[in-house]
Design an enzyme around this catalytic site. Structure first.
Site, PDB file in Angstrom:
ATOM      1  CG  ASP A   7     -14.770   6.696  -9.888  1.00  0.00           C
ATOM      2  OD1 ASP A   7     -14.632   6.404  -8.686  1.00  0.00           O
ATOM      3  OD2 ASP A   7     -14.581   5.887 -10.809  1.00  0.00           O
ATOM      4  CG  ASP A   9      -9.219   3.334  -9.031  1.00  0.00           C
ATOM      5  OD1 ASP A   9      -8.226   4.087  -8.993  1.00  0.00           O
ATOM      6  OD2 ASP A   9      -9.510   2.556  -8.102  1.00  0.00           O
ATOM      7  CG  ASP A  15     -10.550   0.405 -12.482  1.00  0.00           C
ATOM      8  OD1 ASP A  15      -9.928   0.031 -11.476  1.00  0.00           O
ATOM      9  OD2 ASP A  15     -11.790   0.383 -12.551  1.00  0.00           O
ATOM     10  CB  SER A  16      -5.926  -2.651 -12.035  1.00  0.00           C
ATOM     11  OG  SER A  16      -5.541  -4.003 -11.880  1.00  0.00           O
ATOM     12  CD  GLN A  52      -9.684   3.263  -3.694  1.00  0.00           C
ATOM     13  OE1 GLN A  52      -8.847   2.373  -3.633  1.00  0.00           O
ATOM     14  NE2 GLN A  52     -10.061   3.811  -4.844  1.00  0.00           N
ATOM     15  CB  SER A  53     -14.092  -2.550  -1.634  1.00  0.00           C
ATOM     16  OG  SER A  53     -13.649  -3.075  -2.869  1.00  0.00           O
ATOM     17  NE  ARG A  57     -13.104  -5.997  -2.543  1.00  0.00           N
ATOM     18  CZ  ARG A  57     -14.247  -6.596  -2.822  1.00  0.00           C
ATOM     19  NH1 ARG A  57     -14.437  -7.844  -2.504  1.00  0.00           N
ATOM     20  NH2 ARG A  57     -15.215  -5.936  -3.428  1.00  0.00           N
ATOM     21  CG  HIS A  91     -17.253   0.569   4.649  1.00  0.00           C
ATOM     22  ND1 HIS A  91     -17.646   1.882   4.548  1.00  0.00           N
ATOM     23  CD2 HIS A  91     -16.782   0.389   5.911  1.00  0.00           C
ATOM     24  CE1 HIS A  91     -17.439   2.479   5.717  1.00  0.00           C
ATOM     25  NE2 HIS A  91     -16.909   1.606   6.559  1.00  0.00           N
TER      26      HIS A  91
END
Length: 178
Positions: A7, A9, A15-16, A52-53, A57, A91
């Protein structure tokens, strides 16, 4: 073939909750680049599988995602490592696609592309959805305590056989002992 799926992030980079939206926001977790380098030199093929939404978004586009990934490739390369491929799902969770982890679509694609039997697929993640995705294809889930990993571990309900390590460097050290 020795294939390791990571994975992104929380495993390779910090990560954030606000998402990683630019190359400047992509900051490696200490030891992660060196771990990838050690594994690369030992003959491991490293592949990234990442949700990677933020793309779905509208927070960043695929061109920006490519720039972020170019930075990651560059930093890994400077450390002496190599990432063979990056698979990503753009998505949102509401899209109901098969590629977004915990659905196994990305991992099925990786298996097909690299010809790795399910039982030999190993994935390192920091979230339950990473572990569920690899478990769904019969692979071996590995949890790191970086990123969301401590919270994931504390939540329990890990897939059977999940191995837990402090970080990617510890995973690499274990794999290189074998």
């Amino acid at each position: 073939m020795k294939l390791l799926v990571l994975d992104r992030d929380g495993v390779i980079n910090h990560d954030s909750p606000d998402y990683i939206k630019s190359p400047e926001e992509w900051l490696p977790i200490p030891g992660s680049l060196e771990a990838i380098s050690q594994l690369t030199r030992a003959g491991w093929t490293i592949v990234v599988a990442t949700n990677q939404s933020g793309v779905g978004r509208g927070m960043y586009d695929v061109a920006m995602l490519n720039q972020i990934h170019a930075r990651m490739h560059r930093k890994v390369g400077q450390a002496g490592g190599h990432i063979a491929a990056i698979f990503f799902c753009p998505h949102t969770p509401e899209a109901g696609c098969e590629c977004r982890k915990p659905s196994p679509g990305m991992l099925t694609d990786i298996q097909r592309r690299y010809g790795v039997p399910a039982g030999q697929l190993v994935m390192v993640g920091d979230s339950l959805r990473d572990l569920q995705a690899v478990a769904a294809v019969g692979g071996r889930p590995v949890l790191v305590r970086t990123g969301n990993g401590r919270k994931t571990e504390a939540g329990g309900n890990l897939p059977e056989g999940t191995l837990v390590f402090d970080d990617l460097a510890a995973v690499a050290a274990d794999l290189l002992q074998d």
